[in-house]
Design an enzyme around this catalytic site. Structure first.
Site, PDB file in Angstrom:
ATOM      1  N   THR A  95       0.853  -1.184   0.000  1.00 11.27           N
ATOM      2  CA  THR A  95       0.000   0.000   0.000  1.00 11.27           C
ATOM      3  C   THR A  95       0.897   1.244   0.000  1.00 11.27           C
ATOM      4  O   THR A  95       2.035   1.172   0.440  1.00 11.27           O
ATOM      5  CB  THR A  95      -0.888  -0.036   1.261  1.00 11.27           C
ATOM      6  OG1 THR A  95      -1.917  -0.981   1.047  1.00 11.27           O
ATOM      7  CG2 THR A  95      -1.508   1.308   1.580  1.00 11.27           C
ATOM      8  N   ARG A 102     -14.980  -5.587   0.595  1.00  7.65           N
ATOM      9  CA  ARG A 102     -14.246  -5.292   1.838  1.00  7.65           C
ATOM     10  C   ARG A 102     -13.611  -3.886   1.753  1.00  7.65           C
ATOM     11  O   ARG A 102     -13.001  -3.517   0.770  1.00  7.65           O
ATOM     12  CB  ARG A 102     -13.164  -6.338   2.041  1.00  7.65           C
ATOM     13  CG  ARG A 102     -12.329  -6.161   3.313  1.00  7.65           C
ATOM     14  CD  ARG A 102     -11.025  -5.437   3.031  1.00  7.65           C
ATOM     15  NE  ARG A 102     -10.159  -5.378   4.207  1.00  7.65           N
ATOM     16  CZ  ARG A 102      -9.023  -4.686   4.243  1.00  7.65           C
ATOM     17  NH1 ARG A 102      -8.621  -4.020   3.184  1.00  7.65           N
ATOM     18  NH2 ARG A 102      -8.298  -4.679   5.328  1.00  7.65           N
ATOM     19  N   VAL A 103     -13.789  -3.108   2.822  1.00  2.86           N
ATOM     20  CA  VAL A 103     -13.160  -1.788   2.925  1.00  2.86           C
ATOM     21  C   VAL A 103     -12.183  -1.827   4.087  1.00  2.86           C
ATOM     22  O   VAL A 103     -12.536  -2.273   5.182  1.00  2.86           O
ATOM     23  CB  VAL A 103     -14.222  -0.691   3.161  1.00  2.86           C
ATOM     24  CG1 VAL A 103     -13.555   0.664   3.363  1.00  2.86           C
ATOM     25  CG2 VAL A 103     -15.206  -0.629   1.997  1.00  2.86           C
ATOM     26  N   GLY A 104     -10.971  -1.375   3.849  1.00  5.68           N
ATOM     27  CA  GLY A 104      -9.962  -1.359   4.908  1.00  5.68           C
ATOM     28  C   GLY A 104      -9.925  -0.030   5.634  1.00  5.68           C
ATOM     29  O   GLY A 104     -10.874   0.760   5.614  1.00  5.68           O
ATOM     30  N   THR A 128      -0.063   1.920   7.357  1.00  7.05           N
ATOM     31  CA  THR A 128      -0.186   0.754   6.488  1.00  7.05           C
ATOM     32  C   THR A 128      -0.168  -0.477   7.385  1.00  7.05           C
ATOM     33  O   THR A 128       0.387  -0.442   8.479  1.00  7.05           O
ATOM     34  CB  THR A 128       0.945   0.687   5.440  1.00  7.05           C
ATOM     35  OG1 THR A 128       0.879  -0.569   4.751  1.00  7.05           O
ATOM     36  CG2 THR A 128       2.314   0.816   6.068  1.00  7.05           C
TER      37      THR A 128
END
Ligand code: ASP
Length: 328
Positions: A221, A249-251, A271
């Site tokens: 990322t 999915r959302v992080g 991250t």
């Protein structure tokens, strides 16, 4: 006097670079903690927790790109955006062009966010078919009354304002997908594993490949924090998300106060294990330390120390008087 642009390789566990730090030197030895005092324009980028040192030139060049914007009189937001766009365009990182291909072998869903020290924030979640999600987040900030656009609405907004309708993939992302599936195959073939069975809840629009198995990995990322000549801060982040998740999915990246945060005292970008970062409001928690006078280096160090060891975490932060990087 403006500091000379320099770069510093900081960490193997967290690939991060500082540009604009006068006392910086290029280090061959890798550490998981770095930082110091510095005044003036500063850009700090990361290429994800878990990225190897062979990718070091990516965040280094991105930090230099961001610093150039600052030295030309650009704002911290412009600089932080430029640094992250640079890494979104580098196919070796899990964002934009190199974003993870999900379990079905087709889906690419990305999250990105931007925030300024004046409190402006915007994000996109699970956006598809754009090359630079961080620029779409910026457009949400500049052109809408919203904080967060997600899914098909985010994608349609991007195309409506002129972003090209492209699936942002590349041979590097396809090779990573094939390697991951091979590893998943090996894991599911074992009888001594208790891994989560993603196949039970398959919700992708595409059918399940015959060899879909369970294996999760974070990494690659990208993010940038910046402080401009006027002492204003900004942070940006972009990700293709974790490689093995359900569709949708959302992080942490687009969640307010979690993946990134900026205020008058500094800017922070994270991250690592998104779900755990969210539970701890991580970026805001680190920012609070900066706001209470803790140095950026100590703030990131304390946060990484307090994070459960079994989860990945990397942090970059810039404060009024210094900068810090910590990861493992
Ligand atoms: N934090 C990101 C996410 O959970 C992944 C990463 O940083 O590598 O989506």
């Amino acid at each position: 006097m403006r500091p000379a642009p320099r770069s510093l390789l900081l960490s193997a566990a967290l690939l991060a670079f500082a540009a604009g730090v006068p006392e910086a030197r290029t280090a061959d030895t890798l550490a998981t903690l770095a930082g110091g005092r510095s005044a003036g324009p500063l850009a700090l980028t990361h290429g994800g927790v878990g990225s190897g040192p062979e990718l070091a030139d990516g965040p280094r060049a991105a930090a230099d790109t961001a610093l150039k914007v600052l030295l030309a009189g650009g704002s911290s937001l412009d600089a932080a955006t430029a640094g992250t766009v640079h890494l979104e365009n580098d196919p070796r990182f899990n964002a934009g062009t190199g974003a993870n291909i999900r379990l079905d072998g087709k889906t690419i869903q990305m999250d990105a966010a931007v925030m300024t020290g004046a409190g402006r924030f915007a994000a996109v979640g699970v956006i598809e078919r754009v090359r630079n999600p961080v620029l779409v987040a910026r457009a949400v900030m500049d052109s809408t009354p919203h904080l967060f656009l997600a899914g098909e609405g985010a994608t349609r907004f991007a195309h409506r304002i002129g972003f090209a309708d492209v699936v942002p993939t590349c041979p590097e992302a396809e090779a990573k997908y094939r390697a991951r599936m091979k590893r998943l195959g090996e894991l599911y073939a074992r009888t001594d594993t208790t891994i989560y069975d993603w196949r039970r809840y398959w919700n992708f629009p595409n059918p399940m490949p015959a060899d879909v198995l369970d294996w999760g990995k974070h990494g690659d990322t990208v993010g940038t924090v910046a402080r401009d000549a006027s002492g204003r801060f900004a942070a940006t982040l972009s990700t293709g998300g974790t490689s093995v998740t359900l569709y949708g999915r959302v992080g942490d990246v687009p969640v307010y106060g979690c993946g990134l945060y900026a205020g008058p005292a500094g800017a922070v970008a994270c991250t690592g294990e998104g779900e755990e970062i969210i539970k701890r409001f991580m970026a805001h928690a680190v920012y609070e330390k900066l706001a209470h006078g803790v140095s950026a280096r100590r703030a990131v160090e304390e946060a990484v120390r307090a994070f459960p060891e079994r989860f990945d975490l990397g942090l970059i932060a810039v404060g009024r008087e210094g900068w810090g990087v910590a990861g493992r």
